[in-house]
Design an enzyme around this catalytic site. Structure first.
Site, PDB file in Angstrom:
ATOM      1  N   ARG A 131       0.855  -1.188   0.000  1.00  0.00           N
ATOM      2  CA  ARG A 131       0.000   0.000   0.000  1.00  0.00           C
ATOM      3  C   ARG A 131       0.891   1.238   0.000  1.00  0.00           C
ATOM      4  O   ARG A 131       2.100   1.148   0.190  1.00  0.00           O
ATOM      5  CB  ARG A 131      -1.002   0.031   1.151  1.00  0.00           C
ATOM      6  CG  ARG A 131      -0.593  -0.551   2.425  1.00  0.00           C
ATOM      7  CD  ARG A 131      -0.084   0.298   3.570  1.00  0.00           C
ATOM      8  NE  ARG A 131      -0.118   1.711   3.423  1.00  0.00           N
ATOM      9  CZ  ARG A 131       0.971   2.466   3.523  1.00  0.00           C
ATOM     10  NH1 ARG A 131       2.172   1.944   3.717  1.00  0.00           N
ATOM     11  NH2 ARG A 131       0.898   3.771   3.414  1.00  0.00           N
TER      12      ARG A 131
ATOM     13  N   ARG B  65      -8.000  -0.870  -6.451  1.00  0.00           N
ATOM     14  CA  ARG B  65      -8.269   0.230  -5.511  1.00  0.00           C
ATOM     15  C   ARG B  65      -8.505   1.507  -6.326  1.00  0.00           C
ATOM     16  O   ARG B  65      -7.814   1.750  -7.312  1.00  0.00           O
ATOM     17  CB  ARG B  65      -7.104   0.418  -4.524  1.00  0.00           C
ATOM     18  CG  ARG B  65      -6.904  -0.829  -3.639  1.00  0.00           C
ATOM     19  CD  ARG B  65      -5.999  -0.538  -2.453  1.00  0.00           C
ATOM     20  NE  ARG B  65      -6.635   0.381  -1.527  1.00  0.00           N
ATOM     21  CZ  ARG B  65      -5.963   1.035  -0.573  1.00  0.00           C
ATOM     22  NH1 ARG B  65      -4.671   0.870  -0.432  1.00  0.00           N
ATOM     23  NH2 ARG B  65      -6.611   1.874   0.241  1.00  0.00           N
TER      24      ARG B  65
ATOM     25  N   GLN C 210      -1.588   2.263  10.069  1.00  0.00           N
ATOM     26  CA  GLN C 210      -0.304   2.332   9.349  1.00  0.00           C
ATOM     27  C   GLN C 210       0.732   3.176  10.095  1.00  0.00           C
ATOM     28  O   GLN C 210       1.932   2.946   9.954  1.00  0.00           O
ATOM     29  CB  GLN C 210      -0.502   2.905   7.934  1.00  0.00           C
ATOM     30  CG  GLN C 210      -1.304   2.027   6.995  1.00  0.00           C
ATOM     31  CD  GLN C 210      -2.785   2.372   7.026  1.00  0.00           C
ATOM     32  OE1 GLN C 210      -3.300   2.925   7.998  1.00  0.00           O
ATOM     33  NE2 GLN C 210      -3.487   2.031   5.962  1.00  0.00           N
TER      34      GLN C 210
ATOM     35  N   ASP D 296      -2.425  10.506  -2.177  1.00  0.00           N
ATOM     36  CA  ASP D 296      -2.853   9.422  -3.063  1.00  0.00           C
ATOM     37  C   ASP D 296      -3.273   9.948  -4.427  1.00  0.00           C
ATOM     38  O   ASP D 296      -3.194   9.228  -5.425  1.00  0.00           O
ATOM     39  CB  ASP D 296      -3.984   8.623  -2.417  1.00  0.00           C
ATOM     40  CG  ASP D 296      -3.430   7.776  -1.289  1.00  0.00           C
ATOM     41  OD1 ASP D 296      -3.264   8.309  -0.177  1.00  0.00           O
ATOM     42  OD2 ASP D 296      -3.087   6.600  -1.533  1.00  0.00           O
TER      43      ASP D 296
ATOM     44  N   ASN E 199      -5.782  12.054   0.489  1.00  0.00           N
ATOM     45  CA  ASN E 199      -4.810  11.277   1.256  1.00  0.00           C
ATOM     46  C   ASN E 199      -5.587  10.537   2.343  1.00  0.00           C
ATOM     47  O   ASN E 199      -6.799  10.713   2.494  1.00  0.00           O
ATOM     48  CB  ASN E 199      -3.727  12.195   1.839  1.00  0.00           C
ATOM     49  CG  ASN E 199      -2.554  11.425   2.424  1.00  0.00           C
ATOM     50  OD1 ASN E 199      -2.018  10.502   1.786  1.00  0.00           O
ATOM     51  ND2 ASN E 199      -2.149  11.761   3.635  1.00  0.00           N
ATOM     52  N   LYS E 200      -4.895   9.709   3.083  1.00  0.00           N
ATOM     53  CA  LYS E 200      -5.500   8.862   4.118  1.00  0.00           C
ATOM     54  C   LYS E 200      -6.516   9.637   4.963  1.00  0.00           C
ATOM     55  O   LYS E 200      -6.283  10.786   5.335  1.00  0.00           O
ATOM     56  CB  LYS E 200      -4.382   8.318   5.005  1.00  0.00           C
ATOM     57  CG  LYS E 200      -4.808   7.423   6.154  1.00  0.00           C
ATOM     58  CD  LYS E 200      -5.681   6.265   5.736  1.00  0.00           C
ATOM     59  CE  LYS E 200      -5.034   5.392   4.683  1.00  0.00           C
ATOM     60  NZ  LYS E 200      -6.014   4.473   4.024  1.00  0.00           N
TER      61      LYS E 200
END
Lengths: 342, 342
Positions: free
Chosen positions: B44, B87, B192, B233, B243-244
């Site tokens: 990932r 994804r 993460q 991302d 992003n996350k």
């Protein structure tokens, strides 16, 4: 099913650390067991801590065997000190200790003191039950039909030994027949949102969606939230509010997205002795609460972790403070003084 | 110890789901295993997903047995589609697919195509290695000696199959001899930060303090953080950044506290085809990632949970975007077009 119940010679509580997996009652037979239950968060939530401590002090006093008042006072003070050292942030604890201490002062008749302490603990409990129910119905007026409400941590019956504060307002709005949905943050590290809030709302058949704390911004920025309501552990004279870590962030997110941010708390949570939130002590808990969940290690061995249990939301971010006496808006200082002075 | 390594007839990766407990390498022998590894987040991080997909496509192509170009193309397209469906948010995946597709077009010589695909995957990998190292050293100039840097999720070598993006900047600053400390958010739901960022920083002897996502506001409001750096991302043409989940919140907190908020990403993460972040697809993952950790149930049975894996940080909150070609500041549109056009 009462979260905290006095049973004459012991205190029966729901062990909140066992939920939602198991509904377990703990029977606490000595004051040291009550202190431990507060430290270990078997009982948590500012009003509930105050109520449990009051009963715990009464319980401890029953077992004092003293020949004279000086010895009684010395043993009683040790009990009070144990409770005062249990957790630092929620002011309801210290308010309960103060009330219990005052009751013990006037007389030398120990039997009378012991009974008066039980009566005072019951009065404190009744005060919180009454206050949380009142503030919930007052606050419900702020909630529009069809609202989605975001809440953090747990501020329901478990946390208050009463009707609830943030969840009380939500429940009252639902009881008024309003269509309410709740988004509940899981509330790391100890997951009171996932463990307790989700459970309490499901018991009450109020639709709830669980999210991680990091997702609140996503839902607020997409206009999925009509208001944010949280409880409080201590409110300074200027309205600055200590509450579960992560609350400050929700207030900033609410402001940035034009969403009202409400604090719901009984006046027993207001501490006029502190001018601002800077003076509120913040409990730093064991870092293992961050690095472990249920015995599972989440992080590399030896990693440093921080674990402040609360943060301070400056009053400027708070749309209103919902108390049992009134809904207070800015400027807070004068009005909070009036309310607590009453 | 490379996070992603091509071994001629298979792809060797660090299985990121096993860290930090175990350092396990997975050997992926078919393209479907690579697709599964991306879906299950064994690999990932936007750049790493792109690199793994490129190798996975090359791997899949090696095993195509076709009598003519039409049949080859048909089987090859199926491989590409499998990766495209793995994804949705990280654009590096789609950029890698596009590059691989273009390589397969010009000739009918399958052996030549198969070799060209391997070469192209290696080129994509080398591009990301080069880009992440360059952007890290460029970005390090922004970091002052003695800084405490807050980062979210994981944007180190594991995430990039290279030097890292957010963590690359941090590492480069430390290699410059600057005294750097990191505050790493654990990054629920998949942790993460706790699993990977803490581990990578400890490997590099950079001091790190792990916090829950909900604690970031506490440290920012107490002036304990000099800047926030995150990866990305997908970055839209106007600078809006996916992003996350949780990144948007950190950007708001940084703005409110007057702290710079940096995004570090190679230009392969910029998607000029999208005008703004509204158009970036957000992956919704299995809610069980929220309600469970490592087999332990965290919430009542039957509770509804949401699990958006990313959020969008509007460009107005981003102080600068650090790419391998330049450090870009507002207004982003013109400058990002120039950089990607180069």
């Amino acid at each position: 099913m009462k979260p905290i119940e006095w049973q004459g010679n012991r205190l029966k509580i729901i062990d909140q650390t066992q939920l939602p997996g198991k509904l377990v009652f703990a029977e606490l037979c000595s004051y040291t067991e009550v202190v431990a239950a507060i430290k270990e968060m078997k009982v948590r939530g500012a009003p509930a801590i105050g109520v449990a401590a009051a009963y715990g002090i009464a319980l401890g006093a029953q077992n004092i065997k003293a020949e004279n008042k000086a010895k009684f006072v010395s043993q009683f003070d040790r009990i009070l000190q144990s409770f005062a050292a249990a957790r630092p942030t929620a002011v309801n604890l210290f308010r309960a200790i103060d009330r219990m201490k005052k009751v013990a002062e006037p007389t030398d008749d120990f039997a009378k003191i012991k009974q008066a302490l039980i009566d005072e603990a019951k009065a404190i409990h009744a005060n919180e039950e009454d206050a949380t129910e009142r503030l919930s119905w007052l606050g419900a007026e702020l909630i529009e039909d069809g609202s989605t409400i975001l809440t953090h941590c747990n501020a329901g019956p478990l946390a208050t030994a009463g009707y609830g504060t943030a969840l009380g307002v939500i429940k009252a709005a639902a009881e008024q027949g309003k269509k309410i949905e709740v988004i509940a943050t899981e509330t790391r590290p100890l997951l009171q949102g996932a463990h307790l809030t989700a459970w309490e709302l499901m018991q009450d058949n109020i639709p709830v969606t669980l999210i991680t704390d990091s997702m609140a911004g996503y839902f607020l920025s997409r206009s999925k939230v009509n208001c944010v309501i949280v409880g409080a552990d201590r409110i300074a004279a200027n309205g600055d509010t200590a509450n579960k870590i992560g609350t400050y962030t929700l207030a900033i997110l609410a402001k940035e997205n034009g969403v009202p941010f409400y604090v719901a708390a009984p006046t027993s949570t207001i501490d006029l002795s502190l001018k601002s939130g800077d003076q509120i002590p913040i409990e730093e808990r064991n870092p293992e609460e961050v690095t472990n969940i249920g015995g599972i290690r989440l992080a590399p061995k030896g990693v440093k972790a921080a674990n402040p249990a609360f943060d301070i939301t400056p009053h400027k971010y708070i749309t209103a403070i919902i108390t049992e006496k009134d809904i207070v808006r800015k400027p807070y200082l004068r009005r909070l003084k009036q309310l607590v002075g009453r």
